[in-house]
Motif scaffolding. Structure first.
Motif, PDB file in Angstrom:
ATOM      1  N   LEU A   1      -1.366 -13.281 -17.671  1.00  0.00           N
ATOM      2  CA  LEU A   1      -2.444 -12.451 -18.192  1.00  0.00           C
ATOM      3  C   LEU A   1      -2.114 -11.005 -17.850  1.00  0.00           C
ATOM      4  CD1 LEU A   1      -5.372 -12.635 -19.413  1.00  0.00           C
ATOM      5  CD2 LEU A   1      -6.195 -12.593 -17.054  1.00  0.00           C
ATOM      6  N   ALA A   2      -2.382 -10.106 -18.795  1.00  0.00           N
ATOM      7  CA  ALA A   2      -2.111  -8.695 -18.538  1.00  0.00           C
ATOM      8  C   ALA A   2      -3.330  -8.050 -17.873  1.00  0.00           C
ATOM      9  CB  ALA A   2      -1.800  -7.989 -19.848  1.00  0.00           C
TER      10      ALA A   2
ATOM     11  N   LYS B   1      -3.659 -15.501 -12.307  1.00  0.00           N
ATOM     12  CA  LYS B   1      -3.038 -15.459 -13.638  1.00  0.00           C
ATOM     13  C   LYS B   1      -2.255 -14.166 -13.833  1.00  0.00           C
ATOM     14  CE  LYS B   1      -6.341 -18.123 -16.356  1.00  0.00           C
ATOM     15  NZ  LYS B   1      -7.327 -17.931 -17.445  1.00  0.00           N
TER      16      LYS B   1
ATOM     17  N   ALA C   1      -0.955 -12.279 -26.840  1.00  0.00           N
ATOM     18  CA  ALA C   1      -1.503 -13.441 -26.131  1.00  0.00           C
ATOM     19  C   ALA C   1      -1.636 -13.142 -24.646  1.00  0.00           C
ATOM     20  CB  ALA C   1      -0.599 -14.652 -26.343  1.00  0.00           C
ATOM     21  N   HIS C   2      -0.680 -12.426 -24.118  1.00  0.00           N
ATOM     22  CA  HIS C   2      -0.699 -12.029 -22.707  1.00  0.00           C
ATOM     23  C   HIS C   2      -1.889 -11.113 -22.435  1.00  0.00           C
ATOM     24  CE1 HIS C   2       1.337  -9.836 -19.205  1.00  0.00           C
ATOM     25  NE2 HIS C   2       1.183 -11.076 -18.805  1.00  0.00           N
ATOM     26  N   ARG C   3      -2.140 -10.190 -23.361  1.00  0.00           N
ATOM     27  CA  ARG C   3      -3.262  -9.273 -23.179  1.00  0.00           C
ATOM     28  C   ARG C   3      -4.600  -9.984 -23.310  1.00  0.00           C
ATOM     29  NH1 ARG C   3      -0.957  -5.321 -26.347  1.00  0.00           N
ATOM     30  NH2 ARG C   3      -2.325  -5.803 -28.088  1.00  0.00           N
ATOM     31  N   LYS C   4      -4.670 -10.905 -24.258  1.00  0.00           N
ATOM     32  CA  LYS C   4      -5.955 -11.556 -24.529  1.00  0.00           C
ATOM     33  C   LYS C   4      -6.171 -12.821 -23.712  1.00  0.00           C
ATOM     34  CE  LYS C   4      -7.174 -10.018 -29.102  1.00  0.00           C
ATOM     35  NZ  LYS C   4      -7.661 -10.503 -30.395  1.00  0.00           N
ATOM     36  N   GLY C   5      -5.189 -13.191 -22.923  1.00  0.00           N
ATOM     37  CA  GLY C   5      -5.345 -14.397 -22.113  1.00  0.00           C
ATOM     38  C   GLY C   5      -5.263 -15.677 -22.935  1.00  0.00           C
ATOM     39  N   LEU C   6      -4.387 -15.701 -23.938  1.00  0.00           N
ATOM     40  CA  LEU C   6      -4.319 -16.877 -24.808  1.00  0.00           C
ATOM     41  C   LEU C   6      -3.259 -17.884 -24.367  1.00  0.00           C
ATOM     42  CD1 LEU C   6      -4.509 -15.071 -28.275  1.00  0.00           C
ATOM     43  CD2 LEU C   6      -6.370 -16.055 -26.937  1.00  0.00           C
ATOM     44  N   LEU C   7      -2.408 -17.492 -23.406  1.00  0.00           N
ATOM     45  CA  LEU C   7      -1.299 -18.378 -23.049  1.00  0.00           C
ATOM     46  C   LEU C   7      -1.777 -19.694 -22.454  1.00  0.00           C
ATOM     47  CD1 LEU C   7       1.298 -15.862 -21.589  1.00  0.00           C
ATOM     48  CD2 LEU C   7       1.325 -17.016 -23.793  1.00  0.00           C
ATOM     49  N   ASP C   8      -2.929 -19.657 -21.782  1.00  0.00           N
ATOM     50  CA  ASP C   8      -3.422 -20.901 -21.206  1.00  0.00           C
ATOM     51  C   ASP C   8      -4.764 -21.288 -21.800  1.00  0.00           C
ATOM     52  OD1 ASP C   8      -4.835 -18.866 -20.058  1.00  0.00           O
ATOM     53  OD2 ASP C   8      -5.114 -19.914 -18.168  1.00  0.00           O
TER      54      ASP C   8
ATOM     55  N   ARG D   1      -9.283  -6.136 -14.355  1.00  0.00           N
ATOM     56  CA  ARG D   1      -9.250  -6.919 -15.591  1.00  0.00           C
ATOM     57  C   ARG D   1     -10.657  -7.008 -16.164  1.00  0.00           C
ATOM     58  NH1 ARG D   1      -6.327  -9.250 -20.011  1.00  0.00           N
ATOM     59  NH2 ARG D   1      -8.168  -9.834 -21.182  1.00  0.00           N
TER      60      ARG D   1
END
Ligand SMILES: Nc1ncnc2c1ncn2[C@@H]1O[C@H](COP(=O)(O)OP(=O)(O)O)[C@@H](O)[C@H]1O
Ligand SMILES: [Mg+2]
Lengths: 337, 286
Positions: free
Chosen positions: A68-69, A62, B274-281, A15
């Motif tokens: 998180l991807a 995460k 959002a999942h790619r950018k880490g925006l969910l949390d 990541r």
């Protein structure tokens, strides 16, 4: 061991965080939070990830918890690819993050927990029974009917801990669950984690921590991680055995001006760390051979230091970490020699 | 099996989210303040408009335009309420309570969850709409004789219209998910922007041609027209006045379905981003 026996598997998991455009003007440095991480956690294991702040522990959790991807690489949880089918993964997991105070402030402790049990499809009566039991464990029984905006951060963290176990997940992620809690509470929670695993041998926990004692006491296996890289992965005993040929001494010395320069030219000192404590310096010195301690004492004398105590001790995971990384888990201080 | 599991998850997401939304909405220590805020405020908004119509624009209550405006405004209370109810959940959970990440690690149907979070506000808005209409009939002399109301059309129009607004709320929730701050009032903002375009106050005919075209593409326009026909026996807009009731409801259903598909597609895209950018949390610090 077949793949089906694995609860968690990662393959080249990476990541990268790119700085936001606004911040990028100053420095264009990318942060590699996870660097080609390969892990295989078996069903029934209490698996620890030990590393200092910023090592990449939360990032790992995460990704595994579908929040998180990954930038590249793959991860499977309960045999399901987290990127391809996050919905399926969520049916098997739960997660607790330490050191935060989330929760619906206007709901009571009981209501917060009950609501989650319902999202997971638990039968309501069973949920209420387990909530009572868990609040007993974390010491919040007398707060069950308190709205959580009246609770301290520590109490909310305990509630959050209870939420993680409430749904009886197949795979549970605990991200620094005892962070910031008092010693007694931390001990209670650790005892509960161990006990839960003993009572549910088919469950899996992945726990991150930067307390080496926690990893050592609790975990079946530990991955040591720093700057996104897994440096070693084994049982705590086996990790410590890698230091068997070395001797470790702890010295307390007063009136020492410059601990960094102490052992220049002293042979036989593999590594040492130092920390100021109660007005004196505490040194952990790792020697290739126990007899080198005489040269160490000579060095202290020459530097004008005054020896207060000397103790030979067993290696800890902290020593393993220092050997692998060249600095301690806590402050980042220390030096190789 | 898999379908059944998914259906169960969807139902309980909706049910528990509605419970949570109700707890949040009704969490007023003073029930009187609660009533004032959630019911009197939207009604007052409508009445101010009526007042301006009568006094400032010197329109008479007997003017046929008056019931047109009145019904449009009464039902428009729904737009702000439902939009806010659905899209607010993302901000509220993420920024305020720090819970969105736990929702996103739980086996939820997120669409059902968001719609569920809007149920309480929708229910409260229903009371406000009903009171406004009663006030109009009893005090302002708006003629809505129960015997002449087309109840089937009314029910169909309300069901379709609320669905359209709810899916628009999902679209806004997607926008909220990928943008950080300053989006607290996106729901009310969009409700305000659409107010003039969908014929709530003026018939579309008085709008400049470009804006009227936008209005004709909005399901809300057909929704208000259908409500007026059901309650008052006739609409007011020449632009869509030629449509039969069936055609009108058909267009409302079709545009609502289109909006639903677009909203879900957009939300899915926003979720992936959002999942790619880490925006969910992500938590924006204020
Ligand atoms: N959203 C983010 N944006 C930029 N950098 C991040 C983000 N999240 C984490 N990082 C960086 O990635 C590294 C690993 O962070 P983290 O996984 O939180 O470490 P740990 O949990 O072990 O303390 C750190 O250098 C951190 O600053
Ligand atoms: Mg962390």
């Amino acid at each position: 061991m077949s793949w089906e026996e694995l609860s968690i598997r990662t393959e080249g998991l990476t990541r990268v965080f790119r700085p936001k455009r606004r911040e990028a003007r100053g420095q264009r440095r990318e942060i590699v939070a996870l660097d080609r991480v390969n892990l295989a956690v078996e069903r029934g294991e209490l698996f620890g990830v030990l590393g200092p702040n910023g090592a990449g522990k939360t990032t790992l959790i995460k990704i595994l918890a579908t929040l998180l991807a990954p930038t590249s690489g793959r991860a499977w949880v309960a045999g399901v690819d987290v990127s391809e089918n996050p919905w399926e993964v969520r049916r098997h997991i739960n997660m607790v993050s330490g050191g935060e105070s989330s929760g619906y402030g206007l709901l009571t402790v009981e209501e917060n927990l009950w609501m989650f049990s319902q999202f997971y499809g638990m039968q309501s009566g069973e949920a209420k029974r387990r909530i009572k039991e868990l609040l007993e464990v974390v010491g919040l029984a007398d707060r069950a009917r308190t709205k959580i905006y009246h609770l301290s951060t520590g109490m909310r963290q305990k509630m959050n801990f209870a939420r993680g176990f409430l749904t009886d997940p197949e795979i549970l992620f605990l991200d620094e669950p005892t962070l910031g809690l008092d010693v007694q509470t931390a001990r209670t929670l650790r005892a509960y984690i161990r006990d839960w695993m003993d009572r549910h041998p088919d469950r899996t926990i992945l726990l991150t921590t930067h307390y080496m004692y926690e990893a050592d006491e609790l975990c079946d296996r530990v991955a040591i991680i720093d700057r996104g890289k897994v440096l070693a992965c084994d049982t705590p005993a086996a990790l410590k055995r890698t230091l068997q040929r070395e001797a470790i001494f702890r010295l307390r010395v007063a009136a020492l001006a410059d601990p960094k320069a102490l052992f220049q030219g002293v042979t036989g000192v593999h590594r040492f760390t130092h920390a100021a404590r109660d007005g004196c310096v505490e040194l952990d010195v790792v020697l290739g051979d126990e007899n080198a301690i005489l040269a160490v004492l000579g060095g202290i004398q020459r530097a004008g230091g005054q020896l207060l105590s000397l103790e030979k001790r067993e290696p800890t995971l902290e020593d393993v970490f220092v050997r692998l990384v060249g600095r301690g888990l806590g402050s980042g201080e220390g030096a190789g020699a | 099996m898999a379908v059944q599991k998914r259906a169960q998850e969807t139902l309980r997401s909706l049910r528990v989210a509605a419970w949570l939304g109700w707890q949040i909405e009704s969490n007023w220590t003073d029930p009187f303040l609660f009533a004032i805020y959630s019911i009197a405020k939207p009604i007052a908004g409508t009445l101010i408009l009526v007042f301006m119509y009568v006094v400032v624009a010197r329109g008479g209550l007997g003017n046929p335009l008056f019931p047109y405006i009145f019904v449009g405004n009464a039902f428009y209370i729904y737009v702000g309420a439902v939009l806010m109810g659905v899209s607010w959940a993302v901000i509220d959970d993420r920024e305020h309570y720090g819970m969105l990440k736990y929702m996103y690690t739980a086996p939820l149907n997120i669409y059902a969850y968001l719609l569920g979070r809007g149920v309480a506000k929708t229910a409260i808005a229903t009371i406000a709409v009903a009171i406004t209409l009663l006030f109009g009939v009893a005090v302002l002399g708006v003629r809505i004789p129960p015997g002449e109301v087309d109840w089937a059309m009314l029910v169909a129009a309300i069901a379709l219209g609320l669905s359209a607004i709810a899916f628009l709320g999902i679209l806004l929730a997607g926008v909220t998910l990928i943008t950080a701050r300053h989006n607290y009032y996106i729901g009310e903002g969009v409700a305000g922007a659409l107010y003039l375009l969908c014929g709530a106050v003026f018939p579309l005919d008085v709008l400049p041609r470009g804006l009227a075209a936008v209005g004709r593409a909005l399901p809300l326009t057909y929704w208000l027209e259908a409500l007026r026909r059901a309650l008052l026996g006739g609409g007011g807009s020449q632009a869509i006045g030629a449509l039969s009731n069936g055609a009108l409801l058909g267009i409302l259903a079709g545009s609502t379905a289109t909006l639903a598909v677009l909203s879900v597609l957009f939300y899915r895209w926003a979720e992936r981003l959002a999942h790619r950018k880490g925006l969910l949390d992500m938590q924006t610090m204020y």
